[in-house]
Motif scaffolding. Structure first.
Motif, PDB file in Angstrom:
ATOM      1  N   VAL A  62      -1.688   5.965   1.920  1.00  0.00           N
ATOM      2  CA  VAL A  62      -2.530   4.807   1.615  1.00  0.00           C
ATOM      3  C   VAL A  62      -2.262   3.659   2.590  1.00  0.00           C
ATOM      4  O   VAL A  62      -3.184   2.926   2.971  1.00  0.00           O
ATOM      5  CB  VAL A  62      -2.276   4.347   0.161  1.00  0.00           C
ATOM      6  CG1 VAL A  62      -3.092   3.105  -0.168  1.00  0.00           C
ATOM      7  CG2 VAL A  62      -2.607   5.472  -0.817  1.00  0.00           C
ATOM      8  N   ALA A  63      -1.010   3.496   3.005  1.00  0.00           N
ATOM      9  CA  ALA A  63      -0.647   2.395   3.909  1.00  0.00           C
ATOM     10  C   ALA A  63      -1.386   2.471   5.246  1.00  0.00           C
ATOM     11  O   ALA A  63      -1.492   1.464   5.959  1.00  0.00           O
ATOM     12  CB  ALA A  63       0.862   2.396   4.148  1.00  0.00           C
ATOM     13  N   LYS A  64      -1.910   3.619   5.595  1.00  0.00           N
ATOM     14  CA  LYS A  64      -2.597   3.793   6.870  1.00  0.00           C
ATOM     15  C   LYS A  64      -4.103   3.573   6.768  1.00  0.00           C
ATOM     16  O   LYS A  64      -4.810   3.703   7.769  1.00  0.00           O
ATOM     17  CB  LYS A  64      -2.306   5.185   7.432  1.00  0.00           C
ATOM     18  CG  LYS A  64      -0.845   5.405   7.809  1.00  0.00           C
ATOM     19  CD  LYS A  64      -0.638   6.774   8.436  1.00  0.00           C
ATOM     20  CE  LYS A  64       0.817   6.977   8.863  1.00  0.00           C
ATOM     21  NZ  LYS A  64       1.035   8.312   9.471  1.00  0.00           N
ATOM     22  N   TRP A  65      -4.600   3.256   5.566  1.00  0.00           N
ATOM     23  CA  TRP A  65      -6.029   3.031   5.423  1.00  0.00           C
ATOM     24  C   TRP A  65      -6.412   1.711   6.093  1.00  0.00           C
ATOM     25  O   TRP A  65      -5.687   0.712   6.012  1.00  0.00           O
ATOM     26  CB  TRP A  65      -6.432   2.974   3.956  1.00  0.00           C
ATOM     27  CG  TRP A  65      -6.268   4.294   3.229  1.00  0.00           C
ATOM     28  CD1 TRP A  65      -5.878   5.487   3.759  1.00  0.00           C
ATOM     29  CD2 TRP A  65      -6.473   4.510   1.833  1.00  0.00           C
ATOM     30  NE1 TRP A  65      -5.838   6.451   2.789  1.00  0.00           N
ATOM     31  CE2 TRP A  65      -6.194   5.878   1.590  1.00  0.00           C
ATOM     32  CE3 TRP A  65      -6.853   3.707   0.766  1.00  0.00           C
ATOM     33  CZ2 TRP A  65      -6.294   6.441   0.326  1.00  0.00           C
ATOM     34  CZ3 TRP A  65      -6.967   4.264  -0.498  1.00  0.00           C
ATOM     35  CH2 TRP A  65      -6.689   5.623  -0.715  1.00  0.00           C
ATOM     36  N   GLU A  69     -11.974   0.864   5.256  1.00  0.00           N
ATOM     37  CA  GLU A  69     -11.878   1.970   4.294  1.00  0.00           C
ATOM     38  C   GLU A  69     -11.544   1.449   2.902  1.00  0.00           C
ATOM     39  O   GLU A  69     -12.104   1.906   1.896  1.00  0.00           O
ATOM     40  CB  GLU A  69     -10.836   2.981   4.771  1.00  0.00           C
ATOM     41  CG  GLU A  69     -11.308   3.776   5.986  1.00  0.00           C
ATOM     42  CD  GLU A  69     -10.198   4.576   6.644  1.00  0.00           C
ATOM     43  OE1 GLU A  69     -10.505   5.583   7.306  1.00  0.00           O
ATOM     44  OE2 GLU A  69      -9.006   4.179   6.500  1.00  0.00           O
ATOM     45  N   PHE A  70     -10.618   0.470   2.822  1.00  0.00           N
ATOM     46  CA  PHE A  70     -10.310  -0.149   1.535  1.00  0.00           C
ATOM     47  C   PHE A  70     -11.564  -0.793   0.951  1.00  0.00           C
ATOM     48  O   PHE A  70     -11.858  -0.659  -0.253  1.00  0.00           O
ATOM     49  CB  PHE A  70      -9.206  -1.195   1.685  1.00  0.00           C
ATOM     50  CG  PHE A  70      -7.832  -0.687   1.396  1.00  0.00           C
ATOM     51  CD1 PHE A  70      -7.466  -0.323   0.099  1.00  0.00           C
ATOM     52  CD2 PHE A  70      -6.890  -0.560   2.402  1.00  0.00           C
ATOM     53  CE1 PHE A  70      -6.189   0.143  -0.174  1.00  0.00           C
ATOM     54  CE2 PHE A  70      -5.608  -0.095   2.140  1.00  0.00           C
ATOM     55  CZ  PHE A  70      -5.260   0.264   0.846  1.00  0.00           C
ATOM     56  N   ALA A  71     -12.298  -1.507   1.764  1.00  0.00           N
ATOM     57  CA  ALA A  71     -13.490  -2.215   1.288  1.00  0.00           C
ATOM     58  C   ALA A  71     -14.546  -1.239   0.779  1.00  0.00           C
ATOM     59  O   ALA A  71     -15.183  -1.469  -0.262  1.00  0.00           O
ATOM     60  CB  ALA A  71     -14.058  -3.084   2.405  1.00  0.00           C
ATOM     61  N   ALA A  72     -14.735  -0.133   1.498  1.00  0.00           N
ATOM     62  CA  ALA A  72     -15.726   0.866   1.089  1.00  0.00           C
ATOM     63  C   ALA A  72     -15.333   1.516  -0.233  1.00  0.00           C
ATOM     64  O   ALA A  72     -16.173   1.714  -1.126  1.00  0.00           O
ATOM     65  CB  ALA A  72     -15.875   1.925   2.185  1.00  0.00           C
ATOM     66  N   LEU A  73     -14.035   1.840  -0.374  1.00  0.00           N
ATOM     67  CA  LEU A  73     -13.567   2.483  -1.604  1.00  0.00           C
ATOM     68  C   LEU A  73     -13.600   1.504  -2.775  1.00  0.00           C
ATOM     69  O   LEU A  73     -13.943   1.885  -3.900  1.00  0.00           O
ATOM     70  CB  LEU A  73     -12.159   3.031  -1.394  1.00  0.00           C
ATOM     71  CG  LEU A  73     -11.586   3.902  -2.517  1.00  0.00           C
ATOM     72  CD1 LEU A  73     -12.511   5.085  -2.833  1.00  0.00           C
ATOM     73  CD2 LEU A  73     -10.196   4.418  -2.139  1.00  0.00           C
ATOM     74  N   GLU A  74     -13.267   0.243  -2.524  1.00  0.00           N
ATOM     75  CA  GLU A  74     -13.319  -0.773  -3.582  1.00  0.00           C
ATOM     76  C   GLU A  74     -14.742  -0.910  -4.126  1.00  0.00           C
ATOM     77  O   GLU A  74     -14.953  -1.019  -5.339  1.00  0.00           O
ATOM     78  CB  GLU A  74     -12.845  -2.114  -3.039  1.00  0.00           C
ATOM     79  CG  GLU A  74     -12.886  -3.237  -4.069  1.00  0.00           C
ATOM     80  CD  GLU A  74     -12.550  -4.591  -3.468  1.00  0.00           C
ATOM     81  OE1 GLU A  74     -12.427  -5.556  -4.249  1.00  0.00           O
ATOM     82  OE2 GLU A  74     -12.437  -4.690  -2.225  1.00  0.00           O
ATOM     83  N   LYS A  75     -15.719  -0.890  -3.239  1.00  0.00           N
ATOM     84  CA  LYS A  75     -17.117  -1.011  -3.656  1.00  0.00           C
ATOM     85  C   LYS A  75     -17.521   0.167  -4.539  1.00  0.00           C
ATOM     86  O   LYS A  75     -18.242  -0.005  -5.538  1.00  0.00           O
ATOM     87  CB  LYS A  75     -18.018  -1.091  -2.428  1.00  0.00           C
ATOM     88  CG  LYS A  75     -19.490  -1.309  -2.759  1.00  0.00           C
ATOM     89  CD  LYS A  75     -20.319  -1.459  -1.490  1.00  0.00           C
ATOM     90  CE  LYS A  75     -21.782  -1.680  -1.829  1.00  0.00           C
ATOM     91  NZ  LYS A  75     -22.608  -1.841  -0.594  1.00  0.00           N
ATOM     92  N   SER A  99       0.292   0.150  -7.948  1.00  0.00           N
ATOM     93  CA  SER A  99       0.285  -1.084  -7.167  1.00  0.00           C
ATOM     94  C   SER A  99       0.015  -0.859  -5.679  1.00  0.00           C
ATOM     95  O   SER A  99      -0.405  -1.778  -4.980  1.00  0.00           O
ATOM     96  CB  SER A  99       1.597  -1.845  -7.348  1.00  0.00           C
ATOM     97  OG  SER A  99       2.705  -1.063  -6.941  1.00  0.00           O
ATOM     98  N   ILE A 100       0.224   0.369  -5.189  1.00  0.00           N
ATOM     99  CA  ILE A 100      -0.106   0.649  -3.783  1.00  0.00           C
ATOM    100  C   ILE A 100      -1.607   0.533  -3.529  1.00  0.00           C
ATOM    101  O   ILE A 100      -2.044   0.384  -2.392  1.00  0.00           O
ATOM    102  CB  ILE A 100       0.392   2.051  -3.349  1.00  0.00           C
ATOM    103  CG1 ILE A 100      -0.233   3.144  -4.226  1.00  0.00           C
ATOM    104  CG2 ILE A 100       1.892   2.128  -3.364  1.00  0.00           C
ATOM    105  CD1 ILE A 100       0.065   4.553  -3.727  1.00  0.00           C
ATOM    106  N   TYR A 101      -2.383   0.595  -4.634  1.00  0.00           N
ATOM    107  CA  TYR A 101      -3.840   0.465  -4.523  1.00  0.00           C
ATOM    108  C   TYR A 101      -4.314  -0.937  -4.903  1.00  0.00           C
ATOM    109  O   TYR A 101      -5.496  -1.128  -5.217  1.00  0.00           O
ATOM    110  CB  TYR A 101      -4.527   1.473  -5.448  1.00  0.00           C
ATOM    111  CG  TYR A 101      -4.205   2.918  -5.160  1.00  0.00           C
ATOM    112  CD1 TYR A 101      -4.802   3.600  -4.104  1.00  0.00           C
ATOM    113  CD2 TYR A 101      -3.316   3.620  -5.979  1.00  0.00           C
ATOM    114  CE1 TYR A 101      -4.521   4.928  -3.857  1.00  0.00           C
ATOM    115  CE2 TYR A 101      -3.029   4.961  -5.740  1.00  0.00           C
ATOM    116  CZ  TYR A 101      -3.632   5.605  -4.682  1.00  0.00           C
ATOM    117  OH  TYR A 101      -3.348   6.918  -4.436  1.00  0.00           O
ATOM    118  N   LYS A 102      -3.413  -1.932  -4.904  1.00  0.00           N
ATOM    119  CA  LYS A 102      -3.763  -3.239  -5.453  1.00  0.00           C
ATOM    120  C   LYS A 102      -4.956  -3.877  -4.749  1.00  0.00           C
ATOM    121  O   LYS A 102      -5.662  -4.701  -5.348  1.00  0.00           O
ATOM    122  CB  LYS A 102      -2.564  -4.178  -5.423  1.00  0.00           C
ATOM    123  CG  LYS A 102      -2.014  -4.481  -4.039  1.00  0.00           C
ATOM    124  CD  LYS A 102      -0.762  -5.359  -4.160  1.00  0.00           C
ATOM    125  CE  LYS A 102      -0.163  -5.644  -2.789  1.00  0.00           C
ATOM    126  NZ  LYS A 102       1.071  -6.458  -2.908  1.00  0.00           N
TER     127      LYS A 102
END
Length: 322
Positions: A62-65, A69-75, A99-102
């Protein structure tokens, strides 16, 4: 097949086809009270589903996203986040595995406090949602009342609380489904030999829900459980019950003499009292069951006649760790 999926939605949640589901179907599943998966398992599956909706492949770490990519998955996950029952994830597990997905979570769900640990589900949206119970017979409110009786809150209510009994969002026990008649057929005395247990029964041609609580394991031996070489003091906490639409319509009947509370042998299912909840043979759909007040304080039914079992469930009762 559709009926099986409705009664066992975990089949769909755990299937390889889960990532192909539409968001409406995912949310319908997550809103169900009868899922048998933990909230942490559901969160993991939801993340896998979200990743499956992306047009790109993410790094395993996850740390390498990337920010994009975070923004797309959050949406993608945003409409589903409220349906995870965050309150029921232990704080230590939240810190370790969620919490790694905070960056995917709304601020009101995950706020660091001054010590650096996480304060989460502070919003009423997340803090007052009911526990799940994998049952086709009882709902979370009824499970909360049973949990309250286990802890004798009908006798000694909760301190510093306006609530006499537990609420559906604060059930200190996990009810782990062990047997369901329509799924597993019989309940034998060797099916459950450890932990406390709840039996729930629905008589045919009736809206009644009957049940009983055994605070000890049921023995494999062909004798009364009170004669087993174990601590039998908890048998005084045995009870049988009839569930109504609310607590005012419930019937709670505690054991009179603990030595008569629970019986089991090789010829029949575990039974309550000398006739209070007593199947003829095993707990099995279509079997007659007696319900005549003998060893417990109150009768559960107006009629002492036998009834036919339409459905039954047996739950292992496990204390939650918060």
């Amino acid at each position: 097949m559709q009926e099986a999926l409705y009664q066992e939605p975990e089949l769909l949640l755990k299937s390889d086809d889960f990532t192909s589901l539409e968001v409406e179907t995912v949310n319908w599943l997550l809103q169900r009270d009868d899922l048998g998966m933990s909230e942490l398992e559901l969160w993991r599956r939801l993340v896998e589903w979200g990743i499956g909706q992306l047009q790109t492949t993410l790094e395993p770490e996850v740390a390498k996203w990337s920010d994009e990519e975070f923004a797309a998955l959050e949406k993608i996950l945003c409409p589903c986040i409220p349906y995870i029952r965050w309150r029921h994830i232990p704080a230590a597990e939240f810190e370790k595995q969620v919490s790694i997905y905070k960056r995917l979570l709304p601020p009101e769900l995950h706020d660091p406090d001054i010590s650096g640990s996480s304060v989460f589900y502070t919003s009423p949206t997340y803090s007052t949602v009911a526990s799940r119970i994998q049952s086709v017979l009882i709902n979370p409110d009824q499970a909360a009342r049973i949990a309250s009786w286990i802890d004798r809150l009908d006798i000694t209510p909760l301190e510093n609380s306006d609530n006499k009994l537990y609420k559906s969002w604060h059930i200190p026990y996990q009810f782990k489904l062990i047997v369901r008649g329509s799924r597993d057929q019989k309940f034998l005395q060797h099916t459950l030999t450890s932990n406390q247990a709840i039996v729930i029964i629905k008589p045919s041609n009736s809206t009644e829900i009957l049940g009983g609580y055994n605070p000890l394991s049921w023995s494999k031996k062909s004798i009364s459980s009170n004669k087993e070489p174990q601590n039998t003091a908890p048998l005084k906490d045995s009870f049988v019950f009839s569930l109504g639409s609310d607590e005012k319509n419930d019937i709670l009947s505690r054991v009179i003499d603990p030595k008569d509370s629970i019986y089991c042998n090789v010829y029949c299912s575990p039974v309550f009292g000398k006739g209070d909840l007593f199947p003829k043979g095993h707990f099995e759909i279509g079997q007659p069951c007696g319900c005549k007040q003998t060893s417990y304080e109150k009768p559960l039914r107006q009629s002492a006649d036998q009834f036919i079992i339409e459905e039954f469930e047996v739950f292992q009762v496990i204390k939650k760790e918060y």
